[in-house]
Design a protein around this motif. Structure first.
Motif, PDB file in Angstrom:
ATOM      1  N   VAL A 213       0.856  -1.182   0.000  1.00 10.27           N
ATOM      2  CA  VAL A 213       0.000   0.000   0.000  1.00 10.27           C
ATOM      3  C   VAL A 213       0.894   1.235   0.000  1.00 10.27           C
ATOM      4  O   VAL A 213       1.819   1.362   0.806  1.00 10.27           O
ATOM      5  CB  VAL A 213      -0.915   0.010   1.239  1.00 10.27           C
ATOM      6  N   ALA A 214       0.627   2.149  -0.930  1.00 13.78           N
ATOM      7  CA  ALA A 214       1.543   3.270  -1.135  1.00 13.78           C
ATOM      8  C   ALA A 214       0.806   4.599  -1.057  1.00 13.78           C
ATOM      9  O   ALA A 214      -0.424   4.669  -1.066  1.00 13.78           O
ATOM     10  CB  ALA A 214       2.227   3.129  -2.491  1.00 13.78           C
ATOM     11  N   GLY A 215       1.597   5.666  -0.991  1.00 14.23           N
ATOM     12  CA  GLY A 215       1.051   7.010  -1.070  1.00 14.23           C
ATOM     13  C   GLY A 215       1.008   7.443  -2.527  1.00 14.23           C
ATOM     14  O   GLY A 215       1.792   6.971  -3.355  1.00 14.23           O
ATOM     15  N   PHE A 216       0.114   8.362  -2.841  1.00 13.04           N
ATOM     16  CA  PHE A 216      -0.042   8.759  -4.234  1.00 13.04           C
ATOM     17  C   PHE A 216       1.150   9.534  -4.776  1.00 13.04           C
ATOM     18  O   PHE A 216       1.239   9.786  -5.971  1.00 13.04           O
ATOM     19  CB  PHE A 216      -1.326   9.577  -4.397  1.00 13.04           C
ATOM     20  N   HIS A 217       2.073   9.931  -3.903  1.00 14.26           N
ATOM     21  CA  HIS A 217       3.288  10.599  -4.372  1.00 14.26           C
ATOM     22  C   HIS A 217       4.309   9.591  -4.895  1.00 14.26           C
ATOM     23  O   HIS A 217       5.308   9.979  -5.502  1.00 14.26           O
ATOM     24  CB  HIS A 217       3.907  11.397  -3.222  1.00 14.26           C
ATOM     25  N   GLU A 218       4.072   8.293  -4.674  1.00 10.92           N
ATOM     26  CA  GLU A 218       4.977   7.251  -5.144  1.00 10.92           C
ATOM     27  C   GLU A 218       4.529   6.735  -6.507  1.00 10.92           C
ATOM     28  O   GLU A 218       3.383   6.899  -6.907  1.00 10.92           O
ATOM     29  CB  GLU A 218       4.993   6.072  -4.157  1.00 10.92           C
ATOM     30  N   ASN A 219       5.450   6.084  -7.217  1.00 11.30           N
ATOM     31  CA  ASN A 219       5.090   5.427  -8.463  1.00 11.30           C
ATOM     32  C   ASN A 219       4.278   4.178  -8.144  1.00 11.30           C
ATOM     33  O   ASN A 219       4.650   3.381  -7.284  1.00 11.30           O
ATOM     34  CB  ASN A 219       6.343   5.033  -9.249  1.00 11.30           C
ATOM     35  N   GLY A 220       3.165   4.022  -8.806  1.00 16.51           N
ATOM     36  CA  GLY A 220       2.328   2.860  -8.543  1.00 16.51           C
ATOM     37  C   GLY A 220       1.106   2.855  -9.424  1.00 16.51           C
ATOM     38  O   GLY A 220       1.049   3.536 -10.449  1.00 16.51           O
ATOM     39  N   GLN A 221       0.107   2.096  -9.005  1.00 17.90           N
ATOM     40  CA  GLN A 221      -1.130   1.986  -9.762  1.00 17.90           C
ATOM     41  C   GLN A 221      -2.263   1.589  -8.827  1.00 17.90           C
ATOM     42  O   GLN A 221      -2.030   1.083  -7.724  1.00 17.90           O
ATOM     43  CB  GLN A 221      -0.992   0.951 -10.873  1.00 17.90           C
ATOM     44  N   VAL A 222      -3.479   1.830  -9.263  1.00 17.88           N
ATOM     45  CA  VAL A 222      -4.650   1.387  -8.522  1.00 17.88           C
ATOM     46  C   VAL A 222      -4.924  -0.065  -8.898  1.00 17.88           C
ATOM     47  O   VAL A 222      -4.982  -0.402 -10.075  1.00 17.88           O
ATOM     48  CB  VAL A 222      -5.880   2.254  -8.849  1.00 17.88           C
ATOM     49  N   CYS A 223      -5.068  -0.910  -7.899  1.00 14.43           N
ATOM     50  CA  CYS A 223      -5.356  -2.324  -8.133  1.00 14.43           C
ATOM     51  C   CYS A 223      -6.709  -2.678  -7.531  1.00 14.43           C
ATOM     52  O   CYS A 223      -7.038  -2.220  -6.429  1.00 14.43           O
ATOM     53  CB  CYS A 223      -4.278  -3.219  -7.522  1.00 14.43           C
ATOM     54  N   LEU A 224      -7.471  -3.473  -8.240  1.00 17.92           N
ATOM     55  CA  LEU A 224      -8.778  -3.920  -7.782  1.00 17.92           C
ATOM     56  C   LEU A 224      -8.748  -5.417  -7.548  1.00 17.92           C
ATOM     57  O   LEU A 224      -8.373  -6.189  -8.443  1.00 17.92           O
ATOM     58  CB  LEU A 224      -9.851  -3.580  -8.825  1.00 17.92           C
ATOM     59  N   TYR A 225      -9.108  -5.819  -6.322  1.00 20.56           N
ATOM     60  CA  TYR A 225      -9.131  -7.231  -5.945  1.00 20.56           C
ATOM     61  C   TYR A 225     -10.562  -7.673  -5.682  1.00 20.56           C
ATOM     62  O   TYR A 225     -11.387  -6.905  -5.188  1.00 20.56           O
ATOM     63  CB  TYR A 225      -8.298  -7.468  -4.689  1.00 20.56           C
ATOM     64  N   GLU A 226     -10.835  -8.947  -5.990  1.00 25.07           N
ATOM     65  CA  GLU A 226     -12.147  -9.525  -5.714  1.00 25.07           C
ATOM     66  C   GLU A 226     -11.969 -10.852  -5.004  1.00 25.07           C
ATOM     67  O   GLU A 226     -11.090 -11.646  -5.349  1.00 25.07           O
ATOM     68  CB  GLU A 226     -12.944  -9.730  -6.999  1.00 25.07           C
ATOM     69  N   ASN A 227     -12.825 -11.099  -4.004  1.00 26.17           N
ATOM     70  CA  ASN A 227     -12.753 -12.329  -3.229  1.00 26.17           C
ATOM     71  C   ASN A 227     -13.656 -13.383  -3.864  1.00 26.17           C
ATOM     72  O   ASN A 227     -14.877 -13.220  -3.931  1.00 26.17           O
ATOM     73  CB  ASN A 227     -13.198 -12.063  -1.786  1.00 26.17           C
ATOM     74  N   GLY A 228     -13.037 -14.470  -4.349  1.00 27.86           N
ATOM     75  CA  GLY A 228     -13.789 -15.543  -4.978  1.00 27.86           C
ATOM     76  C   GLY A 228     -13.523 -16.886  -4.336  1.00 27.86           C
ATOM     77  O   GLY A 228     -12.995 -16.973  -3.219  1.00 27.86           O
ATOM     78  N   GLU A 229     -13.853 -17.946  -5.039  1.00 29.37           N
ATOM     79  CA  GLU A 229     -13.675 -19.301  -4.508  1.00 29.37           C
ATOM     80  C   GLU A 229     -12.216 -19.613  -4.214  1.00 29.37           C
ATOM     81  O   GLU A 229     -11.912 -20.400  -3.318  1.00 29.37           O
ATOM     82  CB  GLU A 229     -14.237 -20.316  -5.503  1.00 29.37           C
ATOM     83  N   ASN A 230     -11.322 -19.010  -4.959  1.00 27.25           N
ATOM     84  CA  ASN A 230      -9.895 -19.276  -4.789  1.00 27.25           C
ATOM     85  C   ASN A 230      -9.181 -18.177  -4.010  1.00 27.25           C
ATOM     86  O   ASN A 230      -7.966 -18.023  -4.107  1.00 27.25           O
ATOM     87  CB  ASN A 230      -9.239 -19.451  -6.164  1.00 27.25           C
ATOM     88  N   GLY A 231      -9.949 -17.407  -3.247  1.00 28.46           N
ATOM     89  CA  GLY A 231      -9.343 -16.336  -2.466  1.00 28.46           C
ATOM     90  C   GLY A 231      -9.328 -15.024  -3.231  1.00 28.46           C
ATOM     91  O   GLY A 231     -10.083 -14.822  -4.191  1.00 28.46           O
ATOM     92  N   TRP A 232      -8.476 -14.135  -2.815  1.00 31.02           N
ATOM     93  CA  TRP A 232      -8.414 -12.809  -3.409  1.00 31.02           C
ATOM     94  C   TRP A 232      -7.626 -12.839  -4.707  1.00 31.02           C
ATOM     95  O   TRP A 232      -6.481 -13.292  -4.747  1.00 31.02           O
ATOM     96  CB  TRP A 232      -7.762 -11.831  -2.438  1.00 31.02           C
ATOM     97  N   LEU A 233      -8.249 -12.328  -5.767  1.00 28.42           N
ATOM     98  CA  LEU A 233      -7.602 -12.280  -7.070  1.00 28.42           C
ATOM     99  C   LEU A 233      -7.594 -10.835  -7.575  1.00 28.42           C
ATOM    100  O   LEU A 233      -8.589 -10.109  -7.443  1.00 28.42           O
ATOM    101  CB  LEU A 233      -8.341 -13.160  -8.078  1.00 28.42           C
ATOM    102  N   LYS A 234      -6.454 -10.449  -8.135  1.00 28.99           N
ATOM    103  CA  LYS A 234      -6.383  -9.125  -8.741  1.00 28.99           C
ATOM    104  C   LYS A 234      -7.091  -9.178 -10.090  1.00 28.99           C
ATOM    105  O   LYS A 234      -6.718  -9.947 -10.967  1.00 28.99           O
ATOM    106  CB  LYS A 234      -4.928  -8.711  -8.943  1.00 28.99           C
TER     107      LYS A 234
END
Length: 247
Positions: free
Chosen positions: A13-34
């Motif tokens: 988890v980063a601050g918006f001043h760092e290089n990064g991206q928004v990631c979306l995860y969903e909880n399914g049968e196999n756990g959390w998947l990006k």
């Protein structure tokens, strides 16, 4: 359930001043998947409208997700996510993937507490219309990572004087809470509330006024000694607004 966060190249988890991206995860049968990665970059030279446009573009790709994990829960970005887009924001540090289960449990507990308030009452000090309680009505579930914390307490708000006029005693607020700074207190309000004028009582005008007010489409209408002879009274107005002094 879906959870979004801004993460760096290491997956933390980063601050918006760092290089990064928004990631979306969903909880399914196999756990959390990006399920989505969304490029997102802002910098200090962007105007408020440009920052909001960047956030709006990212939010449009989050498939209705309303939970966002941030490394800092005070400031302009958090205010925009909460007030304009209705997110429940959580503060965390470290590897995001390891904390999603805990974020999910806290968020569900918070929703349950909100739903139960009319029946059981509400013991949290956060006002009911704030999404930023962050589960403060419950305790941490066992095994939750120590980096996960409740969302910060509500920021002090200016007093409404009516007719779009507001006043805030910044000097008093900062004297009473050393964890705050002027930008944390003022920017979220100035970015999310339409006002005719904002009177700021302070020890001295914040240094960041000169570079940030233009981005917020605000100007200093007047600056004079405070009525008690201590500090300064600064009157802020929208750049194209006629100044109407409160009685």
């Amino acid at each position: 359930m879906k959870i979004a966060s801004y993460v760096n190249v290491h997956g933390d988890v980063a601050g918006f001043h760092e290089n990064g991206q928004v990631c979306l995860y969903e909880n399914g049968e196999n756990g959390w998947l990006k399920i989505r990665e969304i490029p997102f970059g802002i910098h200090a030279d962007l105007s408020l409208s440009e920052i909001k446009a960047a956030i709006r573009k990212a939010v449009a790709q989050l498939d209705g997700c309303k939970v966002f994990v941030l490394s800092e829960v005070r400031g302009l970005l958090n205010a925009v996510l909460q007030e304009e887009f209705g997110f429940r924001t959580w503060q965390s540090h470290g590897a995001l993937l390891e904390q999603l289960d805990s974020v999910s449990r806290h968020d569900q507990a918070f929703i349950a507490a909100q739903a139960a308030k009319p029946v059981t009452g509400h013991t949290c000090s956060v006002p009911a219309n704030r999404s930023g309680c962050g589960g403060g009505c419950s305790t941490h579930p066992s095994g939750s990572p120590p980096a996960l914390t409740e969302t910060a307490k509500p920021l002090p708000a200016p007093q409404s004087l009516g007719n779009g006029c507001y006043r805030i005693n910044l000097a008093e607020i900062l004297a009473n809470d050393s964890s705050l700074n002027s930008k944390q207190v003022l920017v979220p309000f100035m970015a999310s509330v339409k006002f005719t004028q904002l009177e700021v009582l302070c020890d001295h005008p914040p240094r960041w006024f000169s570079r940030e007010l233009d981005k917020l489409d605000l100007i200093v209408a007047s600056e004079q000694p405070a009525g008690n002879g201590k500090g300064t009274r600064v009157l802020l107005v929208p750049a194209k607004e006629t100044v109407v002094h409160p009685s």
